[in-house]
Design a protein around this motif. Structure first.
Motif, PDB file in Angstrom:
ATOM      1  N   GLU A   1       0.821  -1.211   0.000  1.00 27.32           N
ATOM      2  CA  GLU A   1       0.000   0.000   0.000  1.00 27.32           C
ATOM      3  C   GLU A   1       0.859   1.268   0.000  1.00 27.32           C
ATOM      4  OE1 GLU A   1      -3.309   0.263  -0.196  1.00 27.32           O
ATOM      5  OE2 GLU A   1      -3.459  -1.911  -0.432  1.00 27.32           O
ATOM      6  N   LEU A   2       2.027   1.185   0.626  1.00 29.95           N
ATOM      7  CA  LEU A   2       2.921   2.350   0.720  1.00 29.95           C
ATOM      8  C   LEU A   2       3.960   2.366  -0.406  1.00 29.95           C
ATOM      9  CD1 LEU A   2       3.577   2.288   4.577  1.00 29.95           C
ATOM     10  CD2 LEU A   2       2.290   4.043   3.342  1.00 29.95           C
ATOM     11  N   SER A   3       3.873   1.440  -1.340  1.00 30.84           N
ATOM     12  CA  SER A   3       4.937   1.281  -2.328  1.00 30.84           C
ATOM     13  C   SER A   3       5.142   2.526  -3.183  1.00 30.84           C
ATOM     14  CB  SER A   3       4.652   0.072  -3.219  1.00 30.84           C
ATOM     15  OG  SER A   3       3.424   0.225  -3.907  1.00 30.84           O
ATOM     16  N   LEU A   4       4.068   3.199  -3.569  1.00 32.41           N
ATOM     17  CA  LEU A   4       4.220   4.394  -4.390  1.00 32.41           C
ATOM     18  C   LEU A   4       4.945   5.493  -3.620  1.00 32.41           C
ATOM     19  CD1 LEU A   4       3.726   5.961  -6.972  1.00 32.41           C
ATOM     20  CD2 LEU A   4       1.462   6.591  -6.092  1.00 32.41           C
ATOM     21  N   LEU A   5       4.582   5.674  -2.347  1.00 30.03           N
ATOM     22  CA  LEU A   5       5.256   6.674  -1.520  1.00 30.03           C
ATOM     23  C   LEU A   5       6.734   6.338  -1.371  1.00 30.03           C
ATOM     24  CD1 LEU A   5       5.332   9.091   0.408  1.00 30.03           C
ATOM     25  CD2 LEU A   5       4.570   7.545   2.234  1.00 30.03           C
ATOM     26  N   ILE A   6       7.038   5.074  -1.079  1.00 27.54           N
ATOM     27  CA  ILE A   6       8.440   4.666  -0.924  1.00 27.54           C
ATOM     28  C   ILE A   6       9.197   4.867  -2.234  1.00 27.54           C
ATOM     29  CG2 ILE A   6       9.984   2.762  -0.339  1.00 27.54           C
ATOM     30  CD1 ILE A   6       7.707   1.563   1.324  1.00 27.54           C
ATOM     31  N   ALA A   7       8.546   4.562  -3.364  1.00 22.83           N
ATOM     32  CA  ALA A   7       9.188   4.733  -4.668  1.00 22.83           C
ATOM     33  C   ALA A   7       9.511   6.201  -4.942  1.00 22.83           C
ATOM     34  CB  ALA A   7       8.286   4.173  -5.764  1.00 22.83           C
ATOM     35  N   ILE A   8       8.565   7.093  -4.624  1.00 26.59           N
ATOM     36  CA  ILE A   8       8.804   8.527  -4.838  1.00 26.59           C
ATOM     37  C   ILE A   8       9.954   9.005  -3.955  1.00 26.59           C
ATOM     38  CG2 ILE A   8       7.794  10.821  -4.526  1.00 26.59           C
ATOM     39  CD1 ILE A   8       5.081   9.568  -5.291  1.00 26.59           C
ATOM     40  N   LEU A   9       9.953   8.580  -2.697  1.00 31.65           N
ATOM     41  CA  LEU A   9      11.049   8.957  -1.788  1.00 31.65           C
ATOM     42  C   LEU A   9      12.375   8.412  -2.299  1.00 31.65           C
ATOM     43  CD1 LEU A   9       9.419   8.352   1.729  1.00 31.65           C
ATOM     44  CD2 LEU A   9       9.720  10.515   0.520  1.00 31.65           C
ATOM     45  N   GLY A  10      12.369   7.163  -2.803  1.00 31.51           N
ATOM     46  CA  GLY A  10      13.598   6.579  -3.315  1.00 31.51           C
ATOM     47  C   GLY A  10      14.133   7.314  -4.530  1.00 31.51           C
ATOM     48  N   ALA A  11      13.256   7.610  -5.489  1.00 31.34           N
ATOM     49  CA  ALA A  11      13.694   8.319  -6.694  1.00 31.34           C
ATOM     50  C   ALA A  11      14.220   9.711  -6.358  1.00 31.34           C
ATOM     51  CB  ALA A  11      12.532   8.406  -7.682  1.00 31.34           C
ATOM     52  N   ALA A  12      13.512  10.416  -5.467  1.00 35.30           N
ATOM     53  CA  ALA A  12      13.963  11.753  -5.069  1.00 35.30           C
ATOM     54  C   ALA A  12      15.303  11.688  -4.349  1.00 35.30           C
ATOM     55  CB  ALA A  12      12.908  12.402  -4.167  1.00 35.30           C
ATOM     56  N   THR A  13      15.491  10.665  -3.508  1.00 37.03           N
ATOM     57  CA  THR A  13      16.752  10.524  -2.784  1.00 37.03           C
ATOM     58  C   THR A  13      17.902  10.242  -3.734  1.00 37.03           C
ATOM     59  OG1 THR A  13      15.510   9.644  -0.883  1.00 37.03           O
ATOM     60  CG2 THR A  13      17.879   9.311  -0.888  1.00 37.03           C
ATOM     61  N   VAL A  14      17.675   9.373  -4.734  1.00 31.41           N
ATOM     62  CA  VAL A  14      18.719   9.085  -5.726  1.00 31.41           C
ATOM     63  C   VAL A  14      19.142  10.355  -6.452  1.00 31.41           C
ATOM     64  CG1 VAL A  14      19.147   7.969  -7.952  1.00 31.41           C
ATOM     65  CG2 VAL A  14      18.096   6.672  -6.105  1.00 31.41           C
ATOM     66  N   LEU A  15      18.171  11.108  -6.967  1.00 31.70           N
ATOM     67  CA  LEU A  15      18.488  12.256  -7.807  1.00 31.70           C
ATOM     68  C   LEU A  15      19.053  13.419  -7.004  1.00 31.70           C
ATOM     69  CD1 LEU A  15      15.383  12.134 -10.170  1.00 31.70           C
ATOM     70  CD2 LEU A  15      17.718  11.367 -10.653  1.00 31.70           C
ATOM     71  N   LEU A  16      18.456  13.721  -5.870  1.00 30.85           N
ATOM     72  CA  LEU A  16      18.944  14.852  -5.072  1.00 30.85           C
ATOM     73  C   LEU A  16      20.301  14.541  -4.452  1.00 30.85           C
ATOM     74  CD1 LEU A  16      15.627  16.053  -3.396  1.00 30.85           C
ATOM     75  CD2 LEU A  16      16.875  17.086  -5.299  1.00 30.85           C
ATOM     76  N   GLY A  17      20.531  13.262  -4.086  1.00 34.15           N
ATOM     77  CA  GLY A  17      21.849  12.893  -3.598  1.00 34.15           C
ATOM     78  C   GLY A  17      22.914  13.076  -4.663  1.00 34.15           C
ATOM     79  N   ALA A  18      22.617  12.631  -5.891  1.00 35.94           N
ATOM     80  CA  ALA A  18      23.582  12.779  -6.984  1.00 35.94           C
ATOM     81  C   ALA A  18      23.820  14.246  -7.336  1.00 35.94           C
ATOM     82  CB  ALA A  18      23.095  12.014  -8.209  1.00 35.94           C
ATOM     83  N   LEU A  19      22.755  15.055  -7.353  1.00 37.89           N
ATOM     84  CA  LEU A  19      22.909  16.483  -7.637  1.00 37.89           C
ATOM     85  C   LEU A  19      23.689  17.188  -6.530  1.00 37.89           C
ATOM     86  CD1 LEU A  19      19.340  17.269  -9.027  1.00 37.89           C
ATOM     87  CD2 LEU A  19      21.488  17.321 -10.317  1.00 37.89           C
ATOM     88  N   GLY A  20      23.429  16.806  -5.273  1.00 39.93           N
ATOM     89  CA  GLY A  20      24.173  17.395  -4.162  1.00 39.93           C
ATOM     90  C   GLY A  20      25.645  17.081  -4.247  1.00 39.93           C
TER      91      GLY A  20
END
Length: 517
Positions: free
Chosen positions: A291-310
């Protein structure tokens, strides 16, 4: 007249048979670290003994974890209960494939860090307890990976956090105190949320034993607020793992202590948060994870991209690596969000190689700082000319972190991209590939500026001793081995993921046959 005696059948509540000798391996990692840490405290006036005792103890820890892994592969999950009380009354330590793999990888990273510490810590750091705190940290990490009880997972989190606070402020420099404040406040908030979730869990299930929870969850799902409970665990563990949007404490603190401490933190601490998230979401609450998979996926994608940009935006090598840790956490979150055996296997593989890789990268950063006299990309240069073998080793680690073959980072990213495409989540695959591309640019920039670009002024010759070179080379060799010969590790992570999805063997290891459905 004699009164009849009543014979109590203790077999319904206690283990009556002798404990097999091999089962003691389950608690030896924790016991060894606590005993040796206490021993070093009693030897506080003999600082010269701390390093050899700690290194010998951590070598023994690697051997014990390797023997335990061999036993689990051969026999399946192994359980040891305290006081011989049967679960769910007795506190259980349960070693399954997932937990033991993580414990072994953590022990290897800690052993490498203890050798590196010989050249990175002075008498002052050792006098104030570097090696006792390191052993206490490993007691907490090992306990978290091997416990079969949710409350004791919280306890071992506390043990590793207490020791990490001490390691973070060794030296008492102003920047360390500033970093420690940010680290402490955010982790205490996460710990408080974790404790609230544990209390809520007990109120719902009436037990804190993981195997007992796993078999009771299906019967309570219709009438209990398990979604609320799962959301609490998700937020608490995401904060501990430094996932977006609660990741800002990590780049604000990991660059402040000694390099060896940063290496330990980057390799171990966030992975304990990921371990707890996988254990709870995949094994105990799979329906709520879905049920929480979409939320976890959004958090994961944002973490990947913002970490790489940082990482791309930073000019301090240590802060670049801090954001790289965050980006990797996002990749593991994506695997959790997918939830299939392929996705979870990719997350586990990523976590294992990241423990080794991130430890090695921080050790390399420490050597770069010594050779170049700075950690800033603005002033660094000429490291390739200063030390050719070190530049070659660093380049191998940069390739691995970028996910390029034939190094360890390639396989888990490939597994996660495939798992994303298998479930139709092309946007997660795109996030992973974009994050890898940005990381490649970031580490290419780092190598060009710090290693290939000529130094502004001739660098003073600095010898890299064996205590710094040996652990770095050993970890790099392991990273390369994971990439060139991944079959065995791939097989183990796939089996670990399948065991989490179907915890029948885990439940039977903890609970007697008569108590399992």
């Amino acid at each position: 007249m004699a009164t009849p005696t009543t014979t109590l059948d203790l077999s319904t509540a206690m283990l009556t048979a002798p404990v097999p000798a091999g089962h003691w391996l389950v608690i030896l990692p924790v016991a060894l670290c606590i005993v040796l840490g206490a021993l070093l405290l009693t030897l506080r006036s003999r600082i010269h003994l701390h390093a050899p005792i700690a290194i010998a103890g951590l070598t023994a820890l690697v051997v014990i974890d390797a023997l335990l892994l061999q036993k689990v592969i051969a026999e399946g999950p192994v359980t040891m209960v305290m006081g011989r009380w049967l679960p769910p009354f007795g506190i259980a330590f349960t070693a399954d494939l997932f937990g033991v793999l993580m414990a072994l990888a953590g022990a290897i990273a800690a052993l490498a860090a203890s050798l590196y510490a010989l050249s990175d810590t002075d008498a002052g750091h050792r006098r104030f307890g570097f090696f006792p705190l390191l052993l206490l940290l490993m007691a907490g990490v090992s306990g978290a990976f091997l416990t079969g009880d949710v409350f004791n997972l919280y306890v071992w989190f506390e043990v590793l956090l207490i020791s990490s606070f001490g390691l973070l402020i060794l030296g008492s420099e102003p920047r360390q105190i500033d970093g420690a404040m940010k680290y402490t406040v955010l982790n205490l908030i996460a710990t408080t949320l974790f404790l609230v979730a544990v209390g809520y869990l007990y109120a719902i299930f009436g037990t804190l034993n993981m195997a007992d929870i796993a078999q009771k969850a299906a019967g309570l799902r219709d009438g209990a607020p398990l979604m609320t409970l799962a959301a609490l665990f998700l937020f608490a563990f995401a904060m501990k793992a430094a996932a977006f949007p609660v990741n800002f404490w990590l780049p604000a603190s990991y660059h402040t202590p000694r390099t060896v401490v940063s290496a330990l933190f980057a390799g171990l601490l966030t992975k304990v948060g990921i371990y707890a998230l996988i254990r709870v979401m995949i094994m105990l609450m799979p329906v709520e994870r879905e049920e929480l998979s979409l939320l976890i996926a959004i958090l994961g994608a944002a973490t990947v991209l913002l970490g790489a940009l940082g990482a791309l935006a930073e000019s301090d090598i240590r802060r670049v690596l801090g954001y790289t840790v965050i980006s990797g956490i996002g990749s593991m979150l994506i695997g959790i969000s997918i939830g299939t055996p392929g996705g979870v296997s990719g997350a586990i593989f990523y976590a294992l190689q990241s423990i080794v890789l991130m430890t090695a990268l921080y050790l390399a950063a420490g050597i770069a700082g010594r050779l170049g006299g700075s950690f800033s990309l603005v002033s660094l240069g000429g490291l390739y000319r200063a030390n050719g073998w070190f530049a070659a080793v660093s380049l191998m680690l940069f390739f691995a972190s970028s996910g390029l073959p034939p190094f360890s980072g390639f396989w888990p990213k490939l597994m996660l991209v495939k798992a994303s495409l298998d479930v139709g989540a092309w946007w997660l695959a795109a996030a992973l590939l974009t994050g890898g591309f940005l990381s490649t640019i970031c580490f290419g920039r780092l190598f060009l500026l710090a290693y290939w670009r000529p130094a502004a002024a001739p660098l003073a010759p600095v010898a890299v001793g064996w205590t710094a070179a040996a652990p770095l080379i050993a970890l790099t060799a392991l990273v390369t081995l994971f990439g060139v010969l991944p079959e065995q590790l791939l097989s183990l992570t796939q089996q670990a993921a399948e065991n989490l999805a179907d915890p029948t063997a885990y439940i039977h290891s903890v609970l007697p046959e008569a108590r399992t459905p």
